[in-house]
Design an enzyme around this catalytic site. Structure first.
Site, PDB file in Angstrom:
ATOM      1  N   GLY A 164      25.991  -4.155  34.133  1.00 44.32           N
ATOM      2  CA  GLY A 164      27.357  -3.654  34.127  1.00 44.32           C
ATOM      3  C   GLY A 164      27.878  -3.303  32.750  1.00 44.32           C
ATOM      4  O   GLY A 164      29.076  -3.213  32.551  1.00 44.32           O
ATOM      5  N   GLU A 200      15.350  -0.100  25.412  1.00 49.32           N
ATOM      6  CA  GLU A 200      14.782   1.031  26.148  1.00 49.32           C
ATOM      7  C   GLU A 200      15.085   2.326  25.408  1.00 49.32           C
ATOM      8  O   GLU A 200      16.051   2.405  24.659  1.00 49.32           O
ATOM      9  CB  GLU A 200      15.422   1.142  27.541  1.00 49.32           C
ATOM     10  CG  GLU A 200      15.043   0.066  28.517  1.00 49.32           C
ATOM     11  CD  GLU A 200      15.820   0.157  29.817  1.00 49.32           C
ATOM     12  OE1 GLU A 200      15.437  -0.546  30.762  1.00 49.32           O
ATOM     13  OE2 GLU A 200      16.809   0.904  29.887  1.00 49.32           O
ATOM     14  N   ARG A 292      23.393  -7.864  46.596  1.00 46.65           N
ATOM     15  CA  ARG A 292      24.602  -8.111  47.399  1.00 46.65           C
ATOM     16  C   ARG A 292      24.965  -6.833  48.155  1.00 46.65           C
ATOM     17  O   ARG A 292      24.405  -5.783  47.890  1.00 46.65           O
ATOM     18  CB  ARG A 292      25.765  -8.450  46.464  1.00 46.65           C
ATOM     19  CG  ARG A 292      26.026  -7.292  45.484  1.00 46.65           C
ATOM     20  CD  ARG A 292      27.304  -7.407  44.698  1.00 46.65           C
ATOM     21  NE  ARG A 292      27.597  -6.164  44.018  1.00 46.65           N
ATOM     22  CZ  ARG A 292      27.091  -5.782  42.847  1.00 46.65           C
ATOM     23  NH1 ARG A 292      26.252  -6.577  42.201  1.00 46.65           N
ATOM     24  NH2 ARG A 292      27.419  -4.619  42.311  1.00 46.65           N
ATOM     25  N   VAL A 295      30.611  -2.582  46.884  1.00 50.19           N
ATOM     26  CA  VAL A 295      31.925  -1.996  47.177  1.00 50.19           C
ATOM     27  C   VAL A 295      31.751  -0.686  47.943  1.00 50.19           C
ATOM     28  O   VAL A 295      32.433  -0.430  48.936  1.00 50.19           O
ATOM     29  CB  VAL A 295      32.698  -1.741  45.859  1.00 50.19           C
ATOM     30  CG1 VAL A 295      33.986  -0.963  46.133  1.00 50.19           C
ATOM     31  CG2 VAL A 295      33.002  -3.040  45.132  1.00 50.19           C
TER      32      VAL A 295
HETATM   33  C1  MV4 Z   1      21.027   3.181  30.274  1.00 47.34           C
HETATM   34  C2  MV4 Z   1      21.577   4.429  29.937  1.00 47.34           C
HETATM   35  C3  MV4 Z   1      20.749   5.342  29.314  1.00 47.34           C
HETATM   36  N1  MV4 Z   1      19.483   5.016  29.001  1.00 47.34           N
HETATM   37  N2  MV4 Z   1      19.760   2.909  29.958  1.00 47.34           N
HETATM   38  C4  MV4 Z   1      25.073   1.185  31.912  1.00 47.34           C
HETATM   39  C5  MV4 Z   1      25.253  -0.053  32.728  1.00 47.34           C
HETATM   40  C6  MV4 Z   1      23.918  -0.638  32.960  1.00 47.34           C
HETATM   41  N3  MV4 Z   1      23.724  -0.856  34.358  1.00 47.34           N
HETATM   42  C7  MV4 Z   1      22.949   0.339  32.386  1.00 47.34           C
HETATM   43  N4  MV4 Z   1      23.684   1.428  31.804  1.00 47.34           N
HETATM   44  C8  MV4 Z   1      23.048   2.461  31.194  1.00 47.34           C
HETATM   45  N5  MV4 Z   1      21.740   2.249  30.891  1.00 47.34           N
HETATM   46  C9  MV4 Z   1      19.015   3.818  29.327  1.00 47.34           C
HETATM   47  N6  MV4 Z   1      17.752   3.514  29.004  1.00 47.34           N
HETATM   48  C10 MV4 Z   1      22.912   4.674  30.268  1.00 47.34           C
HETATM   49  C11 MV4 Z   1      23.657   3.696  30.878  1.00 47.34           C
HETATM   50  C12 MV4 Z   1      25.037   4.032  31.120  1.00 47.34           C
HETATM   51  C13 MV4 Z   1      25.533   4.186  32.406  1.00 47.34           C
HETATM   52  C14 MV4 Z   1      24.745   3.967  33.518  1.00 47.34           C
HETATM   53  C15 MV4 Z   1      25.260   4.126  34.769  1.00 47.34           C
HETATM   54  C16 MV4 Z   1      26.573   4.517  34.928  1.00 47.34           C
HETATM   55  C17 MV4 Z   1      27.394   4.728  33.835  1.00 47.34           C
HETATM   56  C18 MV4 Z   1      26.886   4.564  32.570  1.00 47.34           C
HETATM   57  C19 MV4 Z   1      27.713   4.797  31.483  1.00 47.34           C
HETATM   58  C20 MV4 Z   1      27.203   4.641  30.244  1.00 47.34           C
HETATM   59  C21 MV4 Z   1      25.882   4.262  30.066  1.00 47.34           C
END
Ligand code: MV4
Length: 455
Positions: A164, A200, A292, A295
């Site tokens: 999150g 990553e 889970r 929403v």
């Molecule tokens: C990332 C990414 C880009 N590259 N991982 C955000 C929450 C967490 N669940 C993982 N997230 C991200 N991981 C890599 N390798 C970009 C995000 C991210 C994001 C992911 C889903 C929805 C909104 C986001 C907003 C900013 C960054």
């Protein structure tokens, strides 16, 4: 089948679960905090019991109070909903020890998937694609920098215990990397009491695509298609839809197969979500698994015709899945808007208070999941989601038209809400054209991101 189930939650999801139980002929037990005496879930349940004062830590997170309530009222199972104790392995274990069925996966699986770095390694071993990154936990900025150089910049630093978006930083180059690592690690230490990190390669402008899976105790697993949840504000989803515009049948088959493989690899049971990042070139990578109900499950219910809450209850009671993979047909298009008690003009600050009047939209393909009513007092103690407005149309165009009409009809008076913000998104040419990625809000609604720390 169970005779009585306790709902360890509040708000619209508690109401949603009580309705499913009633349709199934199962008695429901609501639990509530002192702030929720006049809540709809308390009125709708067959029985209700107070479990403590307003703060979540003393009520909806109070494991012994909830277990005691279940024992005292002879509930055979507990549905945890989402948030609160829904992904708490200790709670699932406590239920097991007390001979109460936790409606969800085993504590072992919750634990395994709760550690994001361990989940990632498990998926690598199962042959599920993950974003190139580190395998061993990192604790030291110096060593982490060497790993980052190996992976190649830009990189994203994540907390093993995270998820999150907390304890996360992007580093564009070696310069500033160590500062970013230390900041993320400090946040992880403070937030989760766990300072182990992983890195990553950073994917720019991905879509957040998640697949709904459902598994029974006999090893049967189905997927019910995807949800595009890319439109988020500070890691809070604002609007979700199913199916995703840019996923064709072939890609859906590949990603769905991968989601099922991921669930099978851990011996999954009950409802789960496999989150992927979908790159602009259509490569996809496992990101996290949520153990889970979520929403946004109603958009999947609309396009698949499956009642996910009832299915959760059935498989928890030891029944086989009611649907076979070959029976799953995704049809039409669904969109969900989350309606929150918050003020978008004032940096989305929460706005609890009394709802003086409401008018709900209705009609063909319109669904409203909410716990609010006229004169309801929104307490300041919990998250600000008031309602989910979900629409279903024959295609995306019709779903957008229905959402536009439904949002236009919706009235919530007495408190500030984000209804106009949702309306602006639905009516934007960017949304209509499907130019969607995780930077949708900063890109098209920059006026709403003032004061944001970015990631
Ligand atoms: C990332 C990414 C880009 N590259 N991982 C955000 C929450 C967490 N669940 C993982 N997230 C991200 N991981 C890599 N390798 C970009 C995000 C991210 C994001 C992911 C889903 C929805 C909104 C986001 C907003 C900013 C960054």
């Amino acid at each position: 089948m169970f005779g009585k189930v306790l709902i360890a939650n509040r708000g619209e999801i508690a109401v949603r679960i009580i309705r499913a139980l009633r349709e199934m002929g199962i008695r429901s037990v609501a639990v509530y905090s002192e702030a929720d005496r006049d809540s709809l879930h308390v009125m709708l349940a067959d029985e209700a019991i107070c479990i403590g004062p307003a703060p979540s830590s003393e009520s909806y997170l109070n494991m012994s109070a909830i277990i005691s309530a279940a024992v005292a009222l002879r509930a055979e199972a507990i549905h945890p909903g989402f948030g609160f104790l829904s992904e708490n392995a200790k709670f699932a274990d406590l239920c097991r020890q007390c001979n109460i069925k936790f409606i969800g996966p085993s504590p072992e699986i919750i634990d395994k998937m709760g550690n994001k770095s361990e989940a990632r390694n498990t998926m690598v071993a199962a042959g599920v694609p993950v974003i190139p990154g580190t395998k061993e936990a990192l604790y030291d900025a110096e060593k982490a920098l060497m790993e980052a150089e190996r992976i190649g910049f830009p990189v994203i630093i994540k907390a093993s215990a995270g998820g999150g978006g907390r304890g996360m930083r992007v580093a564009e180059s070696a310069e500033g990397f160590k500062e970013a690592f230390n900041a993320a690690q400090l946040e992880a230490e403070k937030g989760f009491g766990d300072n182990s990190m992983y890195i990553e390669r950073y994917i720019k402008k991905p879509r957040h695509i998640e697949f709904q899976v459902m598994a029974d105790p006999f090893g049967n697993v189905v997927h019910l298609g995807e949800r595009d949840c890319s439109i988020q504000r500070r890691h809070q989803k604002v609007l979700e839809e199913s199916p995703c515009d840019v996923i064709d049948d072939e890609l859906r088959r590949k990603m769905g197969e991968t989601a099922v493989k991921a669930a099978k690899a851990v011996g999954y049971e009950n409802a789960g979500t496999i989150e992927f990042l979908l790159d602009e070139d259509k490569s996809f990578y496992f990101m996290e698994m949520n153990t889970r109900i979520q929403v946004e499950h109603p958009v999947t219910e609309f396009v698949s015709g499956v009642d996910l809450i009832k299915e959760q209850i059935r498989v928890a009671a030891g029944e086989k899945l009611s649907i076979k993979p070959e029976d799953v047909k995704i049809k039409g298009h669904a969109i969900e808007c989350r309606i929150n008690a918050e003020n978008p003009e004032k940096n989305f600050r929460p706005c609890p208070g009394r709802v003086t009047d409401i008018h709900l939209p209705g009609g063909n393909g319109i669904r409203v999941d909410t716990h609010i009513y006229t004169d309801y007092m929104v307490p300041p103690n919990y998250d600000s989601m008031l309602m989910k407005l979900i629409v279903y149309g024959k295609d995306r165009k019709e779903a957008i038209a229905k959402m536009r009409s439904a949002l236009g009809e919706l009235v919530v008076e007495g408190i500030d809400t984000n209804v106009d913000f949702e309306y602006d998104i639905i009516n934007s040419p960017a949304f209509e054209s499907g130019d969607i990625s995780t930077d949708f809000i900063p890109k098209y609604f920059p006026e709403y991101v003032k004061g944001s720390k970015g990631l």
